[in-house]
Design an enzyme around this catalytic site. Structure first.
Site, PDB file in Angstrom:
ATOM      1  N   ASN A 209      26.027  31.141  41.967  1.00 19.30           N
ATOM      2  CA  ASN A 209      25.788  32.159  42.996  1.00 19.30           C
ATOM      3  C   ASN A 209      24.390  32.754  42.816  1.00 19.30           C
ATOM      4  O   ASN A 209      23.629  32.305  41.963  1.00 19.30           O
ATOM      5  CB  ASN A 209      26.873  33.242  42.946  1.00 19.30           C
ATOM      6  N   ASP A 277      34.542  32.514  40.295  1.00 14.64           N
ATOM      7  CA  ASP A 277      36.001  32.675  40.271  1.00 14.64           C
ATOM      8  C   ASP A 277      36.720  31.340  40.168  1.00 14.64           C
ATOM      9  O   ASP A 277      37.878  31.290  39.771  1.00 14.64           O
ATOM     10  CB  ASP A 277      36.463  33.386  41.553  1.00 14.64           C
ATOM     11  N   LYS A 287      27.926  10.686  37.740  1.00 14.50           N
ATOM     12  CA  LYS A 287      27.423  11.260  38.984  1.00 14.50           C
ATOM     13  C   LYS A 287      28.260  10.764  40.166  1.00 14.50           C
ATOM     14  O   LYS A 287      28.468   9.549  40.307  1.00 14.50           O
ATOM     15  CB  LYS A 287      25.956  10.865  39.169  1.00 14.50           C
ATOM     16  N   PHE A 321      31.930  45.948  38.134  1.00 17.58           N
ATOM     17  CA  PHE A 321      31.130  45.976  39.356  1.00 17.58           C
ATOM     18  C   PHE A 321      31.974  45.377  40.475  1.00 17.58           C
ATOM     19  O   PHE A 321      32.895  44.586  40.216  1.00 17.58           O
ATOM     20  CB  PHE A 321      29.858  45.133  39.190  1.00 17.58           C
ATOM     21  N   LYS A 335      40.080  46.965  42.801  1.00 13.62           N
ATOM     22  CA  LYS A 335      39.642  46.370  41.523  1.00 13.62           C
ATOM     23  C   LYS A 335      39.697  47.409  40.402  1.00 13.62           C
ATOM     24  O   LYS A 335      40.061  47.097  39.265  1.00 13.62           O
ATOM     25  CB  LYS A 335      38.222  45.794  41.649  1.00 13.62           C
ATOM     26  N   LYS A 339      42.157  46.240  37.493  1.00 12.83           N
ATOM     27  CA  LYS A 339      41.492  45.783  36.263  1.00 12.83           C
ATOM     28  C   LYS A 339      41.459  46.879  35.187  1.00 12.83           C
ATOM     29  O   LYS A 339      40.799  46.719  34.162  1.00 12.83           O
ATOM     30  CB  LYS A 339      40.084  45.271  36.592  1.00 12.83           C
TER      31      LYS A 339
END
Ligand code: PMT
Length: 395
Positions: A209, A277, A287, A321, A335, A339
């Site tokens: 990301n 995730d 490959k 975060f 969250k 969490k």
């Protein structure tokens, strides 16, 4: 003021050595006890007598001369120092210390000390830009040494560019800043995660990301400045590890999970990383060859590191975060509870100046006590300070 502080000032053989005399004089005016060590080369530029007169202390120039005290001189100074300052620091001294060479009084003393060491760099521009020198500087910074960067201007050699010793008042200010910065996290351990993770598809491709690591690195840097012992677990980024932190480099979410679990014995855990995730269900050892047909990748769920830590946490302050693109408050609060966090830092990554990659962020803090505090667009270093101040208030 520097009243009662023991500062060991190393002088090396550069044309700017004469400016070290001004630095000694300024440190003395601030109340510091100054002990000068000169390399043999530096005595070609300025006499030991100058430093002896200004510091009012005996100046050490050669480790094999008769000791003036019964103590082993370099160990004695290394222990006595509250801070080491090298003015000017040439490419030679940087190269020696970065590579563990201790062949005179100054290098042996610097290597024997646990006091903070500041190098005020000064040299020819081309030497300063030389990648070998720059890599030595990075290496020293990695081990927690501090650099007082040179200014640009016309140098004694006639070249124009970077390499001019910082002005004596700037050097002394760096010393004052070091002693005056409050250290509210002294004696505390902080674990920070940063950056993206990479999930390999085959030997040449991966999923990742946009996280640059800047947010997490800023938190690690500020926590270290506040006196904490910092462990930074980082996915792959383009950033250099901050000064003085224990750096753990990881690749995948599974690696990050393991590194975090091995370092739970801390006072605060701040999870600014953006771990993937999902990972590839079946990694291809070879490959994957392209075909004309559509290709489907099957993904398996990665562990939610933060959620697992939330289950295990005892005394630790746990901060998460939330990177969201919509329904920020709803998802962040979910969250926070799921969490088991003390508070969560929500950033709407679609907002100008927020989230991935940039030097700024726009955050809202949601506390488990139900309070909410929103901030304007701030430098990530400022956001880091706000987060750490909240952590401190909860300790
Ligand atoms: O790195 P920068 O370019 O500076 O960008 C900063 C940032 C946008 C990455 C940062 O501000 C941020 O929001 N980090 C969290 C990104 C994220 O993964 O958000 P999330 O909402 O998907 O995850 C929520 C929390 O769970 C996060 O604390 C995350 O670290 C944690 N998590 C997520 C997934 C996972 N498998 N394990 C986790 O521990």
């Amino acid at each position: 003021m520097l009243t009662g502080k023991n500062i060991v000032l190393g002088v090396t053989g550069g044309i700017a050595a004469y400016k070290a005399a001004d630095v000694v004089s300024r440190l003395k005016k601030q109340g510091a006890n100054v002990y000068v060590i000169m390399t043999e080369n530096s005595t070609q530029f300025v006499s030991a007598l100058t430093f002896q007169s200004l510091s009012q202390n005996y100046v050490v120039t050669d480790m094999f001369e008769d000791p003036k005290t019964w103590d082993v001189e370099h160990i004695s100074l290394a222990k006595r120092a509250d801070l080491f300052l090298i003015v000017p620091a040439t490419a030679n001294i940087i190269g020696k210390i970065a590579n563990g060479i201790a062949d005179d009084m100054l290098t042996t003393t610097v290597m024997a000390t646990i006091a903070p060491v500041f190098f005020a760099l000064a040299m020819n521009t081309k030497m300063y830009e030389n990648p070998i020198f720059q890599s030595n500087v990075k290496r020293l910074e990695h081990f927690g040494y501090h650099m007082i960067l040179p200014g640009a201007g016309r140098l004694a050699c006639g070249d124009v560019g970077a390499g001019k010793l910082a002005e004596p008042e700037v050097i002394v200010q760096a010393v004052l800043d070091h002693f005056n910065t409050p250290k509210p996290l002294l004696g505390k351990k902080v674990l920070v995660t940063a950056g993206p993770t990479r999930e390999a598809i085959d030997p040449v491709r991966y999923i990742t990301n946009h996280s640059s690591g800047k947010m997490g690195y800023a938190i690690a840097t500020e926590a270290h400045k506040m006196g904490a012992e910092v462990i930074l677990v980082s996915g792959p980024t383009q950033l250099s590890p901050p000064n003085g932190v224990k750096f753990v480099s990881v690749e995948s979410t599974a690696d990050m999970y393991q590194a975090v679990m091995e370092n739970l014995d801390v006072d605060a855990i701040i999870k600014a990383a953006a771990p993937a995730d999902y990972r590839i269900s079946i990694y291809s050892e070879e490959k994957i060859k392209k075909s004309d047909e559509e290709m489907l990748l099957k993904l398996a769920k990665n562990p939610d590191i933060l959620k697992e830590v939330g289950k295990l946490k005892t005394h630790q302050i746990l901060v998460g975060f939330a990177a969201e693109t919509h329904n920020v408050e709803v998802y962040a609060k979910k969250k926070l509870v799921e969490k088991n966090l003390d508070f969560i830092v929500a950033n709407d990554v679609t907002k100008e100046g927020a989230g991935f990659n940039g030097d700024t962020n726009v955050v809202t803090l949601f506390d488990k006590d139900g309070s909410k505090t929103a901030f304007d667009c701030l430098e990530k270093s400022e956001v880091a300070k706000i987060i750490l101040e909240k952590v401190i208030s909860k300790m």
